[in-house]
Design an enzyme around this catalytic site. Structure first.
Site, PDB file in Angstrom:
ATOM      1  N   ASP A 168     -39.267 -31.168 -28.903  1.00 18.17           N
ATOM      2  CA  ASP A 168     -39.701 -29.801 -29.238  1.00 18.17           C
ATOM      3  C   ASP A 168     -41.197 -29.675 -28.952  1.00 18.17           C
ATOM      4  O   ASP A 168     -41.992 -30.412 -29.529  1.00 18.17           O
ATOM      5  CB  ASP A 168     -39.390 -29.562 -30.729  1.00 18.17           C
ATOM      6  CG  ASP A 168     -39.982 -28.254 -31.246  1.00 18.17           C
ATOM      7  OD1 ASP A 168     -40.269 -27.369 -30.422  1.00 18.17           O
ATOM      8  OD2 ASP A 168     -40.136 -28.136 -32.481  1.00 18.17           O
ATOM      9  N   ASN A 193     -42.950 -26.597 -29.163  1.00 15.47           N
ATOM     10  CA  ASN A 193     -43.651 -25.478 -29.809  1.00 15.47           C
ATOM     11  C   ASN A 193     -43.490 -25.448 -31.327  1.00 15.47           C
ATOM     12  O   ASN A 193     -43.778 -24.438 -31.968  1.00 15.47           O
ATOM     13  CB  ASN A 193     -43.240 -24.135 -29.181  1.00 15.47           C
ATOM     14  CG  ASN A 193     -41.765 -23.845 -29.430  1.00 15.47           C
ATOM     15  OD1 ASN A 193     -41.058 -24.685 -29.986  1.00 15.47           O
ATOM     16  ND2 ASN A 193     -41.309 -22.681 -29.032  1.00 15.47           N
ATOM     17  N   ASP A 227     -40.925 -25.354 -33.430  1.00 16.54           N
ATOM     18  CA  ASP A 227     -39.958 -24.551 -34.191  1.00 16.54           C
ATOM     19  C   ASP A 227     -38.741 -25.368 -34.627  1.00 16.54           C
ATOM     20  O   ASP A 227     -37.761 -24.824 -35.130  1.00 16.54           O
ATOM     21  CB  ASP A 227     -39.517 -23.312 -33.390  1.00 16.54           C
ATOM     22  CG  ASP A 227     -38.787 -23.688 -32.114  1.00 16.54           C
ATOM     23  OD1 ASP A 227     -38.670 -24.909 -31.812  1.00 16.54           O
ATOM     24  OD2 ASP A 227     -38.326 -22.783 -31.397  1.00 16.54           O
ATOM     25  N   ASP A 248     -25.547 -27.777 -16.056  1.00 15.39           N
ATOM     26  CA  ASP A 248     -24.222 -27.621 -16.615  1.00 15.39           C
ATOM     27  C   ASP A 248     -23.676 -26.264 -16.157  1.00 15.39           C
ATOM     28  O   ASP A 248     -24.381 -25.256 -16.226  1.00 15.39           O
ATOM     29  CB  ASP A 248     -24.314 -27.635 -18.153  1.00 15.39           C
ATOM     30  CG  ASP A 248     -23.203 -28.430 -18.788  1.00 15.39           C
ATOM     31  OD1 ASP A 248     -22.039 -28.118 -18.506  1.00 15.39           O
ATOM     32  OD2 ASP A 248     -23.505 -29.361 -19.558  1.00 15.39           O
ATOM     33  N   ASP A 304     -18.251 -27.941 -16.826  1.00 14.50           N
ATOM     34  CA  ASP A 304     -17.633 -27.990 -18.148  1.00 14.50           C
ATOM     35  C   ASP A 304     -16.137 -27.664 -18.082  1.00 14.50           C
ATOM     36  O   ASP A 304     -15.751 -26.663 -17.447  1.00 14.50           O
ATOM     37  CB  ASP A 304     -18.347 -26.963 -19.042  1.00 14.50           C
ATOM     38  CG  ASP A 304     -17.982 -27.073 -20.498  1.00 14.50           C
ATOM     39  OD1 ASP A 304     -18.289 -28.113 -21.086  1.00 14.50           O
ATOM     40  OD2 ASP A 304     -17.415 -26.111 -21.043  1.00 14.50           O
ATOM     41  N   GLU A 311     -15.850 -32.078 -15.558  1.00 16.53           N
ATOM     42  CA  GLU A 311     -15.343 -32.565 -16.838  1.00 16.53           C
ATOM     43  C   GLU A 311     -13.863 -32.213 -16.874  1.00 16.53           C
ATOM     44  O   GLU A 311     -13.507 -31.038 -16.919  1.00 16.53           O
ATOM     45  CB  GLU A 311     -16.068 -31.911 -18.009  1.00 16.53           C
ATOM     46  CG  GLU A 311     -15.657 -32.554 -19.320  1.00 16.53           C
ATOM     47  CD  GLU A 311     -15.986 -31.722 -20.549  1.00 16.53           C
ATOM     48  OE1 GLU A 311     -16.188 -32.313 -21.612  1.00 16.53           O
ATOM     49  OE2 GLU A 311     -16.021 -30.482 -20.449  1.00 16.53           O
ATOM     50  N   HIS A 320     -22.780 -35.716 -25.307  1.00 21.15           N
ATOM     51  CA  HIS A 320     -23.050 -34.883 -26.471  1.00 21.15           C
ATOM     52  C   HIS A 320     -21.800 -34.580 -27.297  1.00 21.15           C
ATOM     53  O   HIS A 320     -21.890 -33.909 -28.320  1.00 21.15           O
ATOM     54  CB  HIS A 320     -23.691 -33.573 -26.003  1.00 21.15           C
ATOM     55  CG  HIS A 320     -22.760 -32.782 -25.127  1.00 21.15           C
ATOM     56  ND1 HIS A 320     -22.351 -33.219 -23.892  1.00 21.15           N
ATOM     57  CD2 HIS A 320     -22.125 -31.603 -25.322  1.00 21.15           C
ATOM     58  CE1 HIS A 320     -21.510 -32.353 -23.375  1.00 21.15           C
ATOM     59  NE2 HIS A 320     -21.357 -31.359 -24.212  1.00 21.15           N
ATOM     60  N   ASP A 321     -20.639 -35.030 -26.823  1.00 19.59           N
ATOM     61  CA  ASP A 321     -19.395 -34.772 -27.546  1.00 19.59           C
ATOM     62  C   ASP A 321     -18.838 -36.020 -28.216  1.00 19.59           C
ATOM     63  O   ASP A 321     -17.771 -35.964 -28.831  1.00 19.59           O
ATOM     64  CB  ASP A 321     -18.312 -34.259 -26.575  1.00 19.59           C
ATOM     65  CG  ASP A 321     -18.628 -32.871 -26.048  1.00 19.59           C
ATOM     66  OD1 ASP A 321     -19.204 -32.077 -26.804  1.00 19.59           O
ATOM     67  OD2 ASP A 321     -18.290 -32.609 -24.876  1.00 19.59           O
TER      68      ASP A 321
END
Ligand code: GLO
Length: 553
Positions: free
Chosen positions: A20, A22, A24, A97, A198, A253, A326-327
């Site tokens: 990150d 900035n 947030d 992606d 995807d 995928e 990520h899954d």
């Protein structure tokens, strides 16, 4: 045939959790730019960037509202252009992606589509009348419940194989395909180097949308739509109209893919894609109709699946190699050991086992540090709609108790992969200056990039060596594969062969010492890489989680 994408190692960035810039609490493009030298140091060739497009974030960017805009939280198109330029300057390619099985329900096409039955965009999506006052068929959403949502406005249901906010596009409509191809060209003309597509195996639905076999929750798996009747026709069209005009890398995928289908998707004749992601090895610790269990993997099963794909695609198509994305939960907690004693050894062993195979390896952010699963305490710690929905659905239906379900989501949840990248020992692991959108794994003081970059024996340096070896030795990229000891419960051993050259890969998946004798022909070979020092290794046995790669001399 030689190709750059066969010789590459890909690194996946999940932008929300990478860095990150900035303050947030949400990762962004500026954060990625800040860390490019880290990636250069690791030696990877390609980045696969999970979606950064404008999205209401029902599924963290996999629900796209505008394909030609960057999500505000992630930055601007100018920053994206800078990222691309900075990557290319470092000779790293960028693969985006491509999420086109569905859009967000907030995409302008769907906003139009749901307005009326005769709207010009109606047929961009899959609308059906109900059947006897119920959903049109028994298909389930990947994220629990039915795959159909009733829309009051026009009194019909629309199909969503993922969340309600991810309506499926109707690929049988030529206009949809043309829009998608135009958008792809728009990105490729910007200079990106390819697409990770995807759930691309789901785009063609069987005529009549027939019911499928029910799973534990009573619905048919979203995979009933896999490898549909026209999927190859559409991908060949996409290849002719878009892909073939560029020197790019494409990976599909393909959930629910079989060997026979993969040989078509990723055929070396190059009519469709370069390679596929198959998921059979991610199912070895699940049940066929339910991923929510804490069943442990049995090594001979894993070897059988990996070998089936290694042998099955040899010379015909190309594999992609991955333990993580990520899954998926973190592999060191899943197939290795995340107790401190063996975490690093087993992370290196798993990396060796995968990176020495034939195919293009993918490293998911933090895997190169041996990042582990996360000690989530309550359901409120989770952010992933897949885990949260499954928790509620399966406990409410009385299929599992809350305790059981917590145990299963702790082990299998996608959120295990989505906690912030652990950069250093400062607050929030150096990911952000304020509290991140999802908790930081409390082990970041021990496991972080800064410490590992400074220590030669770290998992980071081991990955760096593995990547460098692949760049140096053709046998690792192109050699054929032969499994040894298929039934051994603890050892995964195989041989790679290229011309006269032979490479032996031996990996122990056990926390105990196991007996093993190196085949005669390799006794005088050279050790290419190992996770133990020469002095630590012993003839006739393998130490806990030992990995050894020997090049025959
Ligand atoms: C795997 C995807 C996943 C998305 C889904 C919907 O199936 O990578 O993260 O949630 O595909 O786009």
């Amino acid at each position: 045939m030689k190709n750059w994408w066969k010789e590459s190692v890909v690194y996946q960035i999940y932008p929300r959790s990478f860095c990150d810039s900035n303050g947030d609490g949400i990762g962004d493009i500026g954060g990625i730019i800040k860390r490019l030298d880290y990636l250069k140091e690791l030696g990877i060739d390609v980045i696969w960037l999970s979606p950064v497009y404008d999205s209401p974030n029902d599924d963290n960017g996999y629900d796209i509202r505008d394909y030609r805009k960057i999500m505000n939280e992630f930055g601007t198109m100018e920053e994206f252009d800078r990222l691309l330029a900075e990557l290319h300057q470092r000779k790293i390619r960028l693969v985006m992606d491509l999420v086109v099985n569905h859009t967000s329900d907030e995409h302008s096409w769907f906003v139009e589509s749901r307005k009326s039955k005769d709207n010009p965009y109606r047929d961009y999506y899959i609308w059906r009348d109900g059947k006897d006052g119920k959903e049109p068929n028994n298909w389930g959403s990947c994220f629990s419940g039915s795959a159909w949502n009733y829309d009051e406005e026009t009194g019909q249901y629309y199909l969503h194989l993922f969340s309600k906010k991810q309506p499926d596009l109707n690929w049988d409509n030529k206009k949809v395909r043309t829009e998608v191809y135009d958008m792809m060209k728009w990105w490729l003309d910007k200079g990106i180097d390819g697409f990770r597509m995807d759930v691309i195996s789901l785009i063609s639905k069987e005529e009549g949308l027939p019911d499928g076999p029910a799973m534990i929750n009573g619905y048919a798996s979203f995979n009933v739509a896999a490898n549909g009747p026209r999927v190859h026709e559409y991908l060949q069209e996409m290849n002719r109209e878009v892909l073939s005009g560029y020197d790019i890398m494409t990976v599909g995928e393909c959930s629910g893919v079989t060997l026979e289908e993969a040989a078509k998707y990723a055929s070396s004749e190059g009519k469709e894609l370069n390679m596929v992601f198959q998921f059979e090895h991610m199912d070895v610790d699940g049940d066929p109709d339910n991923k929510w269990t804490d069943k442990k993997m049995h090594l001979p099963d894993l070897k059988a699946v990996m070998t089936k794909w290694q042998k099955g695609l040899e010379g015909i198509a190309w594999n992609s190699l991955f333990w993580n994305n990520h899954d998926q939960p973190r592999v060191v907690s899943r197939f290795g050991s995340d107790c401190e004693e063996y975490r690093e050894r087993s992370a290196k062993m798993l990396a060796t086992c995968l990176h020495m195979m034939q195919g293009t390896p993918y490293v998911y952010q933090g895997e190169e540090l041996g990042m582990t699963n996360v000690p989530f305490e309550t359901i409120r710690d989770f952010r992933d709609l897949d885990s949260i929905n499954a928790y509620h659905e399966l406990t409410e239906k009385g299929i599992f108790t809350r305790e059981e379900m917590m145990k299963y989501i702790r082990y299998k949840s996608r959120d295990n992969a989505r906690t912030p990248m652990q950069w250093d020992t400062s607050a929030y692991a150096g990911f952000s200056e304020s509290a991140p959108w999802i908790m930081v794994n409390p082990n970041y003081k021990r496991i972080n990039a800064k410490e590992q970059m400074e220590r030669e024996t770290s998992v980071f340096h081991y990955y760096k060596k593995l990547i460098a070896l692949r760049h140096k030795h053709d046998i690792i990229v192109y050699g054929s594969y032969e499994l040894l000891l298929p039934d051994h419960p603890h050892i995964y051993a195989y041989i790679r062969t290229l011309g006269e050259q032979k490479l032996l890969v031996v990996c122990s998946f056990s926390s105990q010492t196991v007996t093993y004798s190196i085949p005669k022909e390799f006794e005088s070979g050279t050790v290419m890489i190992s996770n133990y020092e020469t002095g630590e290794r012993k003839c006739g046995e393998l130490k806990p989680y030992e990995a050894l790669v020997i090049l025959q001399s």
